[in-house]
Every structure is written in structure tokens, then in C-alpha cells.
Design a protein around this motif. Sequence first.
Motif, PDB file in Angstrom:
ATOM      1  N   HIS A 262       0.736  -1.080  -0.067  1.00 46.78           N
ATOM      2  CA  HIS A 262      -0.078  -0.080  -0.315  1.00 46.78           C
ATOM      3  C   HIS A 262       0.630   1.506   0.084  1.00 46.78           C
ATOM      4  O   HIS A 262       0.678   2.033  -0.903  1.00 46.78           O
ATOM      5  CB  HIS A 262      -0.998   0.094   1.295  1.00 46.78           C
ATOM      6  CG  HIS A 262      -1.784  -0.500   1.173  1.00 46.78           C
ATOM      7  ND1 HIS A 262      -3.014  -1.787   2.113  1.00 46.78           N
ATOM      8  CD2 HIS A 262      -3.097  -1.162  -0.353  1.00 46.78           C
ATOM      9  CE1 HIS A 262      -3.482  -2.512   1.642  1.00 46.78           C
ATOM     10  NE2 HIS A 262      -4.049  -1.773   0.129  1.00 46.78           N
ATOM     11  N   CYS A 265       2.240   1.846  -3.139  1.00 48.59           N
ATOM     12  CA  CYS A 265       1.505   2.532  -4.652  1.00 48.59           C
ATOM     13  C   CYS A 265       1.300   3.772  -3.907  1.00 48.59           C
ATOM     14  O   CYS A 265       1.037   4.886  -5.057  1.00 48.59           O
ATOM     15  CB  CYS A 265      -0.328   1.570  -4.188  1.00 48.59           C
ATOM     16  SG  CYS A 265       0.034  -0.081  -4.679  1.00 48.59           S
ATOM     17  N   GLN A 266       1.107   4.017  -2.448  1.00 45.50           N
ATOM     18  CA  GLN A 266       0.520   5.538  -2.272  1.00 45.50           C
ATOM     19  C   GLN A 266       1.968   6.661  -2.808  1.00 45.50           C
ATOM     20  O   GLN A 266       1.121   7.786  -3.602  1.00 45.50           O
ATOM     21  CB  GLN A 266       0.528   5.804  -1.484  1.00 45.50           C
ATOM     22  CG  GLN A 266      -0.642   5.422  -0.253  1.00 45.50           C
ATOM     23  CD  GLN A 266      -0.631   5.439   1.502  1.00 45.50           C
ATOM     24  OE1 GLN A 266       0.346   5.028   1.804  1.00 45.50           O
ATOM     25  NE2 GLN A 266      -1.672   4.243   1.772  1.00 45.50           N
ATOM     26  N   ASP A 269       1.631   6.972  -6.263  1.00 47.97           N
ATOM     27  CA  ASP A 269       0.176   7.712  -7.228  1.00 47.97           C
ATOM     28  C   ASP A 269       0.560   9.093  -6.467  1.00 47.97           C
ATOM     29  O   ASP A 269       0.240   9.805  -7.521  1.00 47.97           O
ATOM     30  CB  ASP A 269      -0.762   7.666  -6.382  1.00 47.97           C
ATOM     31  CG  ASP A 269      -1.711   5.929  -6.416  1.00 47.97           C
ATOM     32  OD1 ASP A 269      -1.614   5.235  -7.292  1.00 47.97           O
ATOM     33  OD2 ASP A 269      -2.229   4.916  -5.071  1.00 47.97           O
ATOM     34  N   GLU A 270       0.526   9.685  -6.121  1.00 52.76           N
ATOM     35  CA  GLU A 270       1.961  10.676  -5.925  1.00 52.76           C
ATOM     36  C   GLU A 270       2.564  10.860  -7.030  1.00 52.76           C
ATOM     37  O   GLU A 270       2.759  11.852  -7.509  1.00 52.76           O
ATOM     38  CB  GLU A 270       2.362  10.991  -4.830  1.00 52.76           C
ATOM     39  CG  GLU A 270       3.069  12.939  -4.359  1.00 52.76           C
ATOM     40  CD  GLU A 270       3.986  11.874  -3.034  1.00 52.76           C
ATOM     41  OE1 GLU A 270       3.496  11.355  -1.751  1.00 52.76           O
ATOM     42  OE2 GLU A 270       4.940  13.378  -2.627  1.00 52.76           O
ATOM     43  N   PRO A 273       0.980   9.517 -11.410  1.00 55.04           N
ATOM     44  CA  PRO A 273       0.104   8.868 -11.369  1.00 55.04           C
ATOM     45  C   PRO A 273      -0.259   8.317 -12.479  1.00 55.04           C
ATOM     46  O   PRO A 273       0.391   8.392 -13.586  1.00 55.04           O
ATOM     47  CB  PRO A 273      -0.732  10.556 -11.385  1.00 55.04           C
ATOM     48  CG  PRO A 273       0.283  11.738 -11.095  1.00 55.04           C
ATOM     49  CD  PRO A 273       1.796  10.873 -11.388  1.00 55.04           C
ATOM     50  N   LYS A 274      -1.482   7.113 -12.596  1.00 58.89           N
ATOM     51  CA  LYS A 274      -0.945   6.280 -13.412  1.00 58.89           C
ATOM     52  C   LYS A 274      -1.673   7.038 -14.796  1.00 58.89           C
ATOM     53  O   LYS A 274      -2.429   8.253 -14.048  1.00 58.89           O
ATOM     54  CB  LYS A 274      -2.794   5.784 -12.995  1.00 58.89           C
ATOM     55  CG  LYS A 274      -1.438   4.326 -12.457  1.00 58.89           C
ATOM     56  CD  LYS A 274      -3.291   3.281 -11.631  1.00 58.89           C
ATOM     57  CE  LYS A 274      -3.928   2.250 -12.496  1.00 58.89           C
ATOM     58  NZ  LYS A 274      -3.068   1.301 -12.723  1.00 58.89           N
ATOM     59  N   GLY A 278      -7.204   6.746 -11.074  1.00 57.67           N
ATOM     60  CA  GLY A 278      -7.376   5.715 -10.222  1.00 57.67           C
ATOM     61  C   GLY A 278      -5.825   5.464  -9.162  1.00 57.67           C
ATOM     62  O   GLY A 278      -4.883   6.428  -9.713  1.00 57.67           O
ATOM     63  N   SER A 279      -5.799   4.355  -8.421  1.00 61.00           N
ATOM     64  CA  SER A 279      -4.885   4.190  -7.848  1.00 61.00           C
ATOM     65  C   SER A 279      -3.833   3.070  -8.137  1.00 61.00           C
ATOM     66  O   SER A 279      -4.769   1.850  -8.598  1.00 61.00           O
ATOM     67  CB  SER A 279      -5.456   4.039  -6.050  1.00 61.00           C
ATOM     68  OG  SER A 279      -4.077   3.739  -5.339  1.00 61.00           O
ATOM     69  N   TYR A 280      -2.435   2.921  -7.928  1.00 61.74           N
ATOM     70  CA  TYR A 280      -1.884   1.937  -8.262  1.00 61.74           C
ATOM     71  C   TYR A 280      -2.617   0.107  -7.370  1.00 61.74           C
ATOM     72  O   TYR A 280      -2.118  -1.032  -7.790  1.00 61.74           O
ATOM     73  CB  TYR A 280      -0.571   1.857  -8.461  1.00 61.74           C
ATOM     74  CG  TYR A 280       0.207   2.578  -9.246  1.00 61.74           C
ATOM     75  CD1 TYR A 280       0.328   2.066 -10.406  1.00 61.74           C
ATOM     76  CD2 TYR A 280       0.168   3.595  -8.694  1.00 61.74           C
ATOM     77  CE1 TYR A 280       1.182   2.818 -11.348  1.00 61.74           C
ATOM     78  CE2 TYR A 280       0.636   4.626  -9.995  1.00 61.74           C
ATOM     79  CZ  TYR A 280       0.994   4.030 -11.488  1.00 61.74           C
ATOM     80  OH  TYR A 280       2.033   5.147 -11.975  1.00 61.74           O
ATOM     81  N   GLN A 281      -3.361   0.503  -6.664  1.00 60.24           N
ATOM     82  CA  GLN A 281      -3.486  -0.803  -5.042  1.00 60.24           C
ATOM     83  C   GLN A 281      -4.758  -1.533  -6.217  1.00 60.24           C
ATOM     84  O   GLN A 281      -4.740  -2.832  -5.871  1.00 60.24           O
ATOM     85  CB  GLN A 281      -4.621   0.538  -4.261  1.00 60.24           C
ATOM     86  CG  GLN A 281      -3.785   0.850  -3.541  1.00 60.24           C
ATOM     87  CD  GLN A 281      -4.233   1.407  -2.287  1.00 60.24           C
ATOM     88  OE1 GLN A 281      -4.256   0.111  -1.738  1.00 60.24           O
ATOM     89  NE2 GLN A 281      -3.531   2.194  -1.005  1.00 60.24           N
ATOM     90  N   SER A 282      -5.385  -0.723  -7.248  1.00 61.74           N
ATOM     91  CA  SER A 282      -6.387  -1.704  -8.329  1.00 61.74           C
ATOM     92  C   SER A 282      -5.486  -2.892  -9.052  1.00 61.74           C
ATOM     93  O   SER A 282      -5.858  -3.787  -9.139  1.00 61.74           O
ATOM     94  CB  SER A 282      -7.586  -0.887  -8.590  1.00 61.74           C
ATOM     95  OG  SER A 282      -6.401  -0.560  -9.994  1.00 61.74           O
TER      96      SER A 282
END
Length: 358
Positions: A262, A265-266, A269-270, A273-274, A278-282
Motif C-alpha cells: 500500500h 502504491c501511495q 500515485d503521488e 500518477p497512473k 485511479g490508484s495503483y492499489q487496483s
Amino acid sequence: MLLVTGGAGFIGSNFVLDWLAQSDEPIVNLDKLTYAGNLENLSSLDGDKRHVFVKGDIGDAALVARLLATHQPRAVINFAAESHVDRSIHGPEDFIQTNIVGTFHLLEAVRAYWNGLQDVAKAGFRFLHVSTDEVYGSLGRDAAAFTETHAYAPNSPYSASKAASDHLVRSYHHTYGLPVLTTNCSNNYGPYHFPEKLIPLMIVNALAGKPLPVYGDGQQIRDWLYVKDHCSAIREVLARGRLGEVYNVGGWNEKPNLDIVHTLCQLLDELRPKAGGGSYQSQITYVTDRPGHDRRYAIDASKIERELGWRPLETFETGIRKTVAWYLTHADWVANVQNGSYLEWTTKHYGQTSEAAV
Ligand code: NAD
Ligand code: DAU
């Protein structure tokens, strides 16, 4: 002069780079260049006469004897090993060959060399063996962290082979008086980490839009240390460690694997960014657990702090941010390792696991 083995791998190359950034004492670097050895890690030393690279096996006693006789090192630091637990489960033989038989031949060559040294050189010589917390086995959730007197209980072919090598090193001190030092360190992370291990694999897969494969329930706990802090601990133990002693090295950073994923991914994301939002957590995907998976490791690093004054410089938050930034700025390094045997390995291993997206 130092003889470093396995100095083209993850920790060994960080050690060589850090050493030569702080000292003009030369290094002979003996590495077999298995899939995990990467001379690109050391490309900044091209043309630097302080670094002599030799492709070869620690189990080649004649080669090691020749290197010792020619270069007359004051210390040998043994990083060379097969290091990946999952590979040891698929095929243990290389682990037995390098980690046990190879360490034995290395010890024999070093013992003969050390016996032939004159008094001052003999008294100052050191053999430092780099080992792992995995030799202690798995901890219960509330159990105290591993100290140096914790009983060995290795659970994988990898950790069993490292435990065997630790015992051989110990025996060469007790039986022959060889001046040995052993470090048992927790999980490292940082630059040049081969993307078969959790942290670099997650970063690389996230950026490529691939699944982030979490084994089992993802609640296994590891104790993370930034690789440069491991290197500084080894320098301290080499300089001032007591002969025959074991020093546990760790970052006081216990984290469940899912928290690590997690966090990565955070940060991504920062910082990157994808493209589609959306987030890489997906991309997190639960896969079949590692057989015999150790539930928890935790290192009590009080002894090295008390005796040698060593403490890590990085917190997990600073170290993991640097690590993600390094992978984002070293896309060429990643691309260059993602070919040949690495790709075959990925297919062989993850091709066998069942995946269920969450
Ligand atoms: P790595 O797999 O990245 O590198 C190992 C290096 O050893 C490679 O360059 C490889 O080519 C070389 N090598 C393998 N077999 C050899 C042989 N027979 N002769 C000469 N060279 C050989 O491993 P790493 O993660 O850098 O680990 C280095 C050492 O630290 C290992 O002994 C490992 O058990 C120990 N350790 C690793 C960690 C970790 O988190 N990575 C933690 C604690 C201890
Ligand atoms: O504890 C020190 C050890 O740390 C070293 O001795 C080993 O050389 C080093 O590889 C490392 O072993 P681990 O097995 O702990 O590291 P790895 O990165 O393979 O796995 C870390 C955790 O993440 C572990 O609980 C398994 C899990 N994992 C790993 C991978 C590769 C996943 O959930 N998914 C994955 O795809």
C-alpha cells in the motif's frame, strides 16, 4: 585491500560503491555473475583502479588462493550467495552448492592464506560473513525480536543453507582460530535490488500495469532496513567487531507485506500518477502463498548499537521514498535486467500460482 565476494549483487554492489566513496582502500570483487550479478551496478567505477573485478566462483579454491596470494587482502567480506527464498523452493541445489559447499571452499582457501601471514598481518586479518535473520526461523506475533542467542530454526532451503554456512564460519573460529565476524541482517531494500524481491517487483509491476502479487493474506511481517544502513553496519563490524562474535543488524521497522505494498502504491500515485487515473492499489492481486512461508521476522539490534554505536540513518519513510525515486529515475537499469533468465523465471514461478483479483 579488501576481497569482497558477491560484489555485483544487490547488497555487495552497494557496499563496494559506498566503500570507494569513502576510502581509497582498493577492493578485489569476486563474483560468479549469476542471474543476480549485474556489472551495470558498478558502471560508475569503470576505469577506477581501486576496483578490480574478477568473474569466478567462491567454490573455486585454486582461484581464491591465487587472488589471496596476489592481492594480500587484510579482510574478506563474503556476500556471495544464492539469496532468493522462492528460487530455493523451486530448485535448492544451487543454494547447497554456493551457500554451503562454496563457503566451505572459501573458508579453506582463507584459512591456508591466513596461516601463512606474518604476525601483524595475521593478527589484523578478518573474515566477515554476511548472513540473514532467516536462520532464526519464524516468530509468533508477540514473541520478542531475534537476539544473537536465539536458537537457529531455518525453514526454507535458502535459510537452511545460510544457517549451515554460519555454522561452518563459527567452527573455523573455534577450531582453527580464524578471525571471523558474522552479521545476521533483516530484509534490505534500496537501489539495485533485483526485481524478483517484494519491493522492487511491486514497483516495476505497478509501473508496467501488471498485477501486484501478494502471497497468502499479506500479513507476514518483515523488518526492513535501507541497504546503505546495512553497508554502514558491516563497515563498523569490520572495524571494531569482537572476533568470533555475531551481530544482528536491523532497522526496527516491522511491517506486514500488505502495508508495504500500500505504501508503494501511495508513493507511486503521488510521484508517477497512473495515466488513466485511479490508484495503483487496483493492481493488488492475492496469489497462492509461499510453501512454508515464515510469518514474522524481527531483529533486536541492541548489541551492535551498544558495542559499536551503530544505528540506521534512514527511517522507513525516508528510505522507501528514496527507493521509489531511484526506480523512477533508473528505467534503463530496470529494462536491462528484464530480459533473459529473469523473464523465464517470472513465467515459471508466477505461471504456477493461482491468482484472484480483489
Ligand atoms: P544477490 O542475490 O543480489 O547477490 C548475490 C551475488 O552473489 C550476485 O552478484 C551473484 O552473482 C553472486 N554469487 C552467487 N553465487 C556465487 C558464487 N558461487 N561465487 C561468487 N559469486 C556468487 O544477494 P543480496 O541480496 O545482495 O545478498 C547478499 C548477501 O546478503 C547474501 O549472502 C544474503 O544471504 C545476505 N542477506 C541478504 C539480505 C537481503 O535482504 N537481500 C538480508 C540479509 C542478508
Ligand atoms: O530476511 C532477510 C532475507 O530477506 C534475506 O536473507 C533474503 O536473501 C531476501 O531475499 C529476503 O527474503 P524474503 O523472503 O523475506 O524476501 P522477498 O522479497 O522474497 O519477500 C518478502 C516478503 O514478501 C515475504 O513475506 C514474501 C512476500 N512476497 C514476495 C514476493 C516476491 C509476496 O507477497 N509477493 C511476492 O511476489
